[in-house]
Design a protein around this motif. Structure first.
Motif, PDB file in Angstrom:
ATOM      1  N   ASN A   1       7.400  37.364  79.286  1.00  0.00           N
ATOM      2  CA  ASN A   1       8.569  38.242  79.273  1.00  0.00           C
ATOM      3  C   ASN A   1       8.224  39.660  79.704  1.00  0.00           C
ATOM      4  OD1 ASN A   1      11.070  36.805  78.079  1.00  0.00           O
ATOM      5  ND2 ASN A   1       9.386  36.121  76.761  1.00  0.00           N
ATOM      6  N   ASN A   2       7.000  39.809  80.265  1.00  0.00           N
ATOM      7  CA  ASN A   2       6.562  41.087  80.826  1.00  0.00           C
ATOM      8  C   ASN A   2       6.646  42.234  79.797  1.00  0.00           C
ATOM      9  OD1 ASN A   2       6.176  40.212  83.718  1.00  0.00           O
ATOM     10  ND2 ASN A   2       8.318  39.640  83.399  1.00  0.00           N
ATOM     11  N   ARG A   3       6.196  41.916  78.577  1.00  0.00           N
ATOM     12  CA  ARG A   3       6.200  42.910  77.506  1.00  0.00           C
ATOM     13  C   ARG A   3       4.778  43.133  76.970  1.00  0.00           C
ATOM     14  NH1 ARG A   3      10.911  41.489  73.328  1.00  0.00           N
ATOM     15  NH2 ARG A   3      10.445  43.641  72.701  1.00  0.00           N
ATOM     16  N   SER A   4       3.791  42.856  77.824  1.00  0.00           N
ATOM     17  CA  SER A   4       2.404  42.947  77.373  1.00  0.00           C
ATOM     18  C   SER A   4       2.000  44.388  77.047  1.00  0.00           C
ATOM     19  CB  SER A   4       1.468  42.368  78.438  1.00  0.00           C
ATOM     20  OG  SER A   4       1.664  43.004  79.687  1.00  0.00           O
ATOM     21  N   ARG A   5       2.480  45.359  77.833  1.00  0.00           N
ATOM     22  CA  ARG A   5       2.124  46.753  77.543  1.00  0.00           C
ATOM     23  C   ARG A   5       2.755  47.208  76.234  1.00  0.00           C
ATOM     24  NH1 ARG A   5       2.453  50.061  83.314  1.00  0.00           N
ATOM     25  NH2 ARG A   5       0.787  48.889  84.378  1.00  0.00           N
TER      26      ARG A   5
END
Length: 336
Positions: free
Chosen positions: A23-27
């Motif tokens: 979900n491209n929320r790694s940062r």
């Protein structure tokens, strides 16, 4: 199809970590780049994609509106995207009559698809057919994960649903027909300039040149500005008559239409002086004068549309890569 939890256990990380990466929320979750790269690499290795379709349908169990998109390059003919839109609308109407669909055409400059807002997180649409990407675009998708259902049309990317053709075979068969059927000795392939080549058009060029080399006949590549009719006219018009050709394979039928005009303007005959072969992506090719020899049209658009909708509405949908074979249909443009 394995679940997110099963995939996470298989690669030795938590389900929350996998979910954050996809979900491209790694940062936001402070997950290291090393872990992100590892999860992405393992997902490509095992061909794993989260069942986003099922999750969305649980969240929107009464969903009656489906927002779809066709992502295509500015450098490609407009008819390519409109054909896909038509296929999507027909597939929804025929198979999911209770759903109201809206299909948006989203344009990008080739090799700059990453500039589209929300391209990875799916904040703009429920699903998309992506086509006419360049090699930098393909690398971008290989290195990142898309968190919504997509189908790539005209290319084969590991870990994604894809619909493509055996493009190298098409190039080889076009060369064979010109060399053996039309008895050409100065064969030329017409293609867009190298920076605009896609996985498909490059494979067509490579297959053509490969077959010419095997036959001991020197093939030549003629570069056009793009894949449009005017580009074909300009490229072939500039090539003739200072240079000679007796056979021409066009990696796009739109280039072939332009080549027809250039050949006629130079006072040469199509087939009698220059045999011409297209690829079957122009529905009216058989009605040109003379009719265009091309490969049998396969409705890849319909297949891509069906595959996308199955991802959205079928919880058991599987990761599929479909490769079509194409057979040559000889017509007047190459018959001698």
């Amino acid at each position: 199809m394995i679940t997110l939890e099963e995939f996470a256990a298989k690669i030795g990380v938590s389900a929350a970590t996998v979910s954050s990466v996809f979900n491209n929320r790694s940062r936001e979750r402070r997950i290291s780049e090393k872990t992100v790269d590892y999860v992405n690499a393992q997902s490509r290795k095992y061909g794993y994609q989260p069942n986003v379709a099922a999750r969305r349908l649980r969240v929107h169990k009464d969903m009656q509106v489906c927002e779809l998109a066709v992502l295509t390059a500015y450098e490609s003919p407009a008819a390519v995207s409109t054909n896909i839109v038509h296929a999507l609308e027909q597939a929804v109407s025929r198979n999911y009559p209770h759903i109201t669909s809206f299909v948006e055409i989203v344009m990008f400059h080739r090799n700059r698809i990453k500039d589209i807002p929300g391209i990875l997180d799916g904040s703009r649409y429920n699903g998309a057919v992506i086509t006419n990407t360049g090699f930098d675009d393909d690398r971008f998708f290989e290195e990142n994960n898309i968190s919504y259902p997509v189908v790539f049309l005209g290319r084969d990317l590991p870990g994604y649903n894809c619909v493509s053709e055996d493009a190298r075979h098409i190039g080889r068969e076009a060369a064979r027909e010109l060399l053996e059927g039309s008895r050409c000795r100065r064969p030329v392939v017409l293609a867009p300039r190298e920076e605009l080549l896609t996985q498909t058009t490059k494979a067509r060029v490579d297959g053509f040149m490969e077959r010419c080399e095997e036959a001991g006949v020197p093939g030549e590549i003629l570069w056009a500005e793009d894949v449009s009719v005017p580009a074909g006219l300009s490229a072939v018009g500039g090539f003739l008559p200072s240079k000679q050709m007796d056979g021409l394979f066009c990696v796009s039928d739109y280039l072939a239409v332009g080549a027809y005009s250039a050949i006629k303007e130079k006072g040469l005959g199509i087939a009698s002086d220059i045999a011409v072969i297209g690829v079957g992506d122009f529905a009216l090719g058989e009605y040109l004068d003379p009719s265009l020899t091309a490969f049998l049209r396969v409705d890849k658009d319909e297949c891509a549309a069906r595959m996308l909708l199955e991802q959205l509405f079928d919880a058991d949908a599987r990761l599929v890569s479909r490769v079509f074979n194409a057979s040559l249909v000889p017509r007047a443009s190459s018959l001698r």
